[in-house]
Design a protein around this motif. Sequence first.
Motif, PDB file in Angstrom:
ATOM      1  N   SER A 355       0.877  -1.174   0.000  1.00 61.97           N
ATOM      2  CA  SER A 355       0.000   0.000   0.000  1.00 61.97           C
ATOM      3  C   SER A 355       0.915   1.225   0.000  1.00 61.97           C
ATOM      4  O   SER A 355       2.132   1.091   0.149  1.00 61.97           O
ATOM      5  N   PRO A 356       0.359   2.422  -0.170  1.00 63.60           N
ATOM      6  CA  PRO A 356       1.217   3.620  -0.178  1.00 63.60           C
ATOM      7  C   PRO A 356       2.089   3.769   1.064  1.00 63.60           C
ATOM      8  O   PRO A 356       3.144   4.391   1.012  1.00 63.60           O
ATOM      9  N   SER A 357       1.669   3.183   2.171  1.00 65.49           N
ATOM     10  CA  SER A 357       2.421   3.359   3.418  1.00 65.49           C
ATOM     11  C   SER A 357       2.980   2.053   3.973  1.00 65.49           C
ATOM     12  O   SER A 357       3.526   2.030   5.077  1.00 65.49           O
ATOM     13  N   GLN A 358       2.869   0.953   3.233  1.00 60.52           N
ATOM     14  CA  GLN A 358       3.297  -0.335   3.768  1.00 60.52           C
ATOM     15  C   GLN A 358       4.017  -1.157   2.705  1.00 60.52           C
ATOM     16  O   GLN A 358       3.564  -1.255   1.560  1.00 60.52           O
ATOM     17  N   CYS A 359       5.166  -1.738   3.090  1.00 60.48           N
ATOM     18  CA  CYS A 359       5.933  -2.613   2.213  1.00 60.48           C
ATOM     19  C   CYS A 359       6.121  -3.965   2.890  1.00 60.48           C
ATOM     20  O   CYS A 359       6.187  -4.054   4.121  1.00 60.48           O
ATOM     21  N   GLN A 360       6.212  -5.002   2.064  1.00 60.20           N
ATOM     22  CA  GLN A 360       6.433  -6.343   2.591  1.00 60.20           C
ATOM     23  C   GLN A 360       7.837  -6.804   2.261  1.00 60.20           C
ATOM     24  O   GLN A 360       8.287  -6.703   1.117  1.00 60.20           O
ATOM     25  N   SER A 361       8.550  -7.315   3.263  1.00 59.03           N
ATOM     26  CA  SER A 361       9.906  -7.805   3.081  1.00 59.03           C
ATOM     27  C   SER A 361       9.879  -9.198   2.459  1.00 59.03           C
ATOM     28  O   SER A 361       9.142 -10.082   2.919  1.00 59.03           O
ATOM     29  N   LEU A 362      10.693  -9.383   1.407  1.00 57.10           N
ATOM     30  CA  LEU A 362      10.779 -10.691   0.767  1.00 57.10           C
ATOM     31  C   LEU A 362      11.317 -11.733   1.748  1.00 57.10           C
ATOM     32  O   LEU A 362      10.833 -12.880   1.773  1.00 57.10           O
ATOM     33  N   VAL A 363      12.289 -11.328   2.576  1.00 51.56           N
ATOM     34  CA  VAL A 363      12.877 -12.254   3.546  1.00 51.56           C
ATOM     35  C   VAL A 363      11.819 -12.729   4.540  1.00 51.56           C
ATOM     36  O   VAL A 363      11.686 -13.936   4.806  1.00 51.56           O
ATOM     37  N   THR A 364      11.058 -11.794   5.077  1.00 55.10           N
ATOM     38  CA  THR A 364      10.030 -12.143   6.064  1.00 55.10           C
ATOM     39  C   THR A 364       8.964 -13.040   5.458  1.00 55.10           C
ATOM     40  O   THR A 364       8.498 -13.999   6.097  1.00 55.10           O
ATOM     41  N   TRP A 365       8.560 -12.736   4.224  1.00 55.78           N
ATOM     42  CA  TRP A 365       7.499 -13.511   3.567  1.00 55.78           C
ATOM     43  C   TRP A 365       7.982 -14.905   3.165  1.00 55.78           C
ATOM     44  O   TRP A 365       7.251 -15.888   3.291  1.00 55.78           O
ATOM     45  N   ALA A 366       9.215 -15.013   2.695  1.00 57.50           N
ATOM     46  CA  ALA A 366       9.685 -16.271   2.128  1.00 57.50           C
ATOM     47  C   ALA A 366      10.233 -17.252   3.163  1.00 57.50           C
ATOM     48  O   ALA A 366      10.159 -18.470   2.958  1.00 57.50           O
ATOM     49  N   MET A 367      10.775 -16.754   4.262  1.00 59.82           N
ATOM     50  CA  MET A 367      11.461 -17.627   5.219  1.00 59.82           C
ATOM     51  C   MET A 367      10.646 -18.858   5.652  1.00 59.82           C
ATOM     52  O   MET A 367      11.160 -19.986   5.578  1.00 59.82           O
ATOM     53  N   PRO A 368       9.387 -18.733   6.060  1.00 58.34           N
ATOM     54  CA  PRO A 368       8.643 -19.931   6.488  1.00 58.34           C
ATOM     55  C   PRO A 368       8.442 -20.943   5.354  1.00 58.34           C
ATOM     56  O   PRO A 368       8.353 -22.157   5.613  1.00 58.34           O
ATOM     57  N   GLN A 369       8.354 -20.480   4.115  1.00 59.64           N
ATOM     58  CA  GLN A 369       8.073 -21.381   2.989  1.00 59.64           C
ATOM     59  C   GLN A 369       9.337 -22.019   2.421  1.00 59.64           C
ATOM     60  O   GLN A 369       9.277 -23.068   1.789  1.00 59.64           O
ATOM     61  N   LEU A 370      10.478 -21.380   2.652  1.00 62.51           N
ATOM     62  CA  LEU A 370      11.735 -21.927   2.145  1.00 62.51           C
ATOM     63  C   LEU A 370      12.106 -23.232   2.829  1.00 62.51           C
ATOM     64  O   LEU A 370      12.769 -24.093   2.241  1.00 62.51           O
ATOM     65  N   THR A 371      11.701 -23.381   4.054  1.00 64.94           N
ATOM     66  CA  THR A 371      12.049 -24.583   4.820  1.00 64.94           C
ATOM     67  C   THR A 371      10.977 -25.663   4.729  1.00 64.94           C
ATOM     68  O   THR A 371      11.127 -26.734   5.328  1.00 64.94           O
ATOM     69  N   ASP A 372       9.899 -25.396   4.012  1.00 67.92           N
ATOM     70  CA  ASP A 372       8.807 -26.362   3.844  1.00 67.92           C
ATOM     71  C   ASP A 372       8.858 -26.893   2.408  1.00 67.92           C
ATOM     72  O   ASP A 372       8.535 -26.188   1.459  1.00 67.92           O
ATOM     73  N   ARG A 373       9.247 -28.152   2.248  1.00 68.49           N
ATOM     74  CA  ARG A 373       9.442 -28.704   0.909  1.00 68.49           C
ATOM     75  C   ARG A 373       8.145 -28.821   0.114  1.00 68.49           C
ATOM     76  O   ARG A 373       8.182 -28.905  -1.113  1.00 68.49           O
TER      77      ARG A 373
END
Length: 436
Positions: A355-373
């Motif tokens: 949104s205009p005032s909010q950004c999502q970090s790729l690291v924060t979003w991806a970390m839980p899924q990277l360890t789940d095969r």
Amino acid sequence: MSILCLLPPMWACCFSLLSPVILASPESTVSTISGSLLLVRKTPISQFSAEMEAQSPGITVVRVVHQQDLNKRILISLIVSSSLLGAILLFLLIFWIYKQKSLRNSNKQKDVGEGLSLSPIMDRINNIRLAGKKGSVPVIEYQLLEAATNNFRESNVLGEGGRGRVYKAYFSDKFLAAVKKLDGGGSDAEREFENEVKWLTKIRHQNIVSLLGYCNHGETRLLVYEIMQNGSLENQLHGPTQGSALSWDLRMKVAIDVARALEYLHDHCNPPVVHRDIKSSNILLDSSFNAKLSDFGLAVTAGGQDKNVKLSGTLGYVAPEYLLEGKLTDKSDVYAFGVVLLELLIGKRPLEKMSPSQCQSLVTWAMPQLTDRTKLPNIVDPVIKDTMDLKHLYQVAAVAVLCIQPEPSYRPLITDVLHSLIPLVPVELGGSLRVT
């Protein structure tokens, strides 16, 4: 074509225009004279004169007037045709002068570009590159860079960064370069410029971009680099092609090229160097997609201990300990490398605007899924999805997870990262994987 070559056809054209006028009128005059001579033979002169005087008084005067009118018509025709011919000649002369001037200007620009490739400056560049000398980069005159970039024309822009634009420079038909034009002053800009020149005059590595020269011109500073035909990794992944030119193998090749550059900085430079601004826009790709690290304006020396320095870098790539505590080590570069590895794997930017005032970090979003095969294959960039061996995918994801650990001590050394990735890349692309 010479104007003199056009004169005979023009005179012929004018003669053809005048000939009907010249030939038609004398014909009637000749017939009149012939008729008169016949009358003279048949009729005595005195009788003829008397009859003519009686029937048509002043006929002789009429004949004189007719002859004068003919002369006037011929004179007018000559004046008109001469004026027309003069106008045509003047037009052709002006056109010829214009073409000659344009040709001279074109040749002059070409000579400037070609002359630069033969100049002592380019000889110095070539000698330095061939000899592999460190600590020596030539100063290039501003006028030569201006000519090579066609006066920094918009059509020559290769890219744009926070400090300025990068232009394609034509020094000759066989020698191109990239010129970064840093506009504006300020102590930070001056310091980064000097830092860039300092490091790139010392560093020589196949995966670090070469600095060919530099220039100080008033408030404008210019850096001349080797040309990288495929632009930046950022533009390849997030630009118009959306990563379509980068296969799984090419992405892994880019990863090991960058890892090799970092290994050289961390382990083979004395003292060790921390780049401090590892990101996809600072990774450049040549015509064969060989990756080279660029932009050393923020680079600093580092020892075995933490180093407190002024906070600089790009959000999304900056390590937590550096962002929160100002602590900078070689592990800060490893964290940024892990973010780039995620970009290659997932195809998303480090920070996605929600949104205009909010950004999502790729690291924060991806970390839980990277360890789940079970979830990992679903977050892979659609361009490369299902094109790799799943074992290789899991291994790359595991390396990325280790690199982006919040605690620096948990992150691996870049040498360990490199040796983990080399077996995943085909031999012909710089790895050790033999594809059968």
